[in-house]
Scaffold this active site. Sequence first.
Site, short mmCIF file in Angstrom:
data_model
loop_
_atom_site.label_atom_id
_atom_site.label_comp_id
_atom_site.label_asym_id
_atom_site.label_seq_id
_atom_site.Cartn_x
_atom_site.Cartn_y
_atom_site.Cartn_z
N THR A 27 5.26 -0.64 -12.99
CA THR A 27 6.53 -0.90 -12.98
C THR A 27 6.85 -1.69 -14.27
OG1 THR A 27 6.25 -3.13 -11.65
CG2 THR A 27 7.12 -1.09 -10.65
N HIS A 120 -4.49 9.15 -5.73
CA HIS A 120 -3.57 10.12 -5.39
C HIS A 120 -3.22 11.42 -6.64
CE1 HIS A 120 -1.98 6.72 -2.89
NE2 HIS A 120 -2.76 7.59 -2.19
#
Length: 238
Positions: A27, A120
Site C-alpha cells: 500500500t 497467490h
Amino acid sequence: MDSINTLKEWIQQSQNIVFFGGAGVSTESGIPDFRSEDGLYRQHYDYPPETILSHTFFVKNPQVFYRFYREKMLVLHANPNPAHIALAKLEQQGKLKAVITQNIDGLHQKAGSQNVLELHGSIWRNHCVKCKAFYTAEQIAQMQLVPYCTCGGVIKPDVVLYEEALSSSVLQRSVQAIQTADMLIVGGTSLAVYPAAGLVDYFCGKHLVVINTSPLAMDKRAGLVIPQKIGQVLAQVV
C-alpha cells in the site's frame, strides 16, 4: 528498550529470518489492498470482488473479469517502497532466507529479493488456457479487453483465483522456510485468507514479530508487536 531497538537487536541475533507479508506491504507503493476501509472489497461494482475474482466468473465472464483486473490489479509502474528495499538488504546480508508474500505485484523482486515465494501468483506471468503459451504483463496491458492467444485461447494471469488451489510446491517451500526459521516477521497482512494465513502456525523459532497497523489474533503469541506501517519500521532497522 523501545520496540524499534528490540527489533534491531533481534535481527542482529538471528541467522535465519523469514518474512511473511500481505497487501499492507504494497500500500505504501500506491497499490490498494482489499480489506481496509478504502480497500477493493469496500468499493462498489455490479458484482462483489470476491465473485469477479473467482475461477467460475473468469470462465463465464472474462470481459467483466478483465475490466476489473486491468483497472485494479494490473499495476505495472509501481515502485518498491522502504519495506521491499529493507527486506532485499536483509537478504543480501545473509540474514533473510525467504520472503513469503500474498501479493501478486512482483515488487519484492523489483527491489532485489531473490528467494520470493508467491502464494497467490503474479501479474507478471500469463499463460494461454489452451496451449499454455507465455505472455508478459506488458503484452496483456497492450491487448484488447480480453486478451487472446494466437491459438484462439483466452490468456489467464497466473494469479490464484477463488476456487483455485495454491501451488503445492510453493506451499511446501513456505512451510519448510517457516519451520526452520529462528525469527519470523509477519507484516502488512490481516491473516484472513486461508490456507496462506495458516502457514504462520508452523513457526516454532525464537522470535515472532508482528508489524501491522491493525490488531491481529496472532498478537497474543508474538514476542513483539509494532502497530505501525511496515515500511516506516523496517527502514529504521536495516
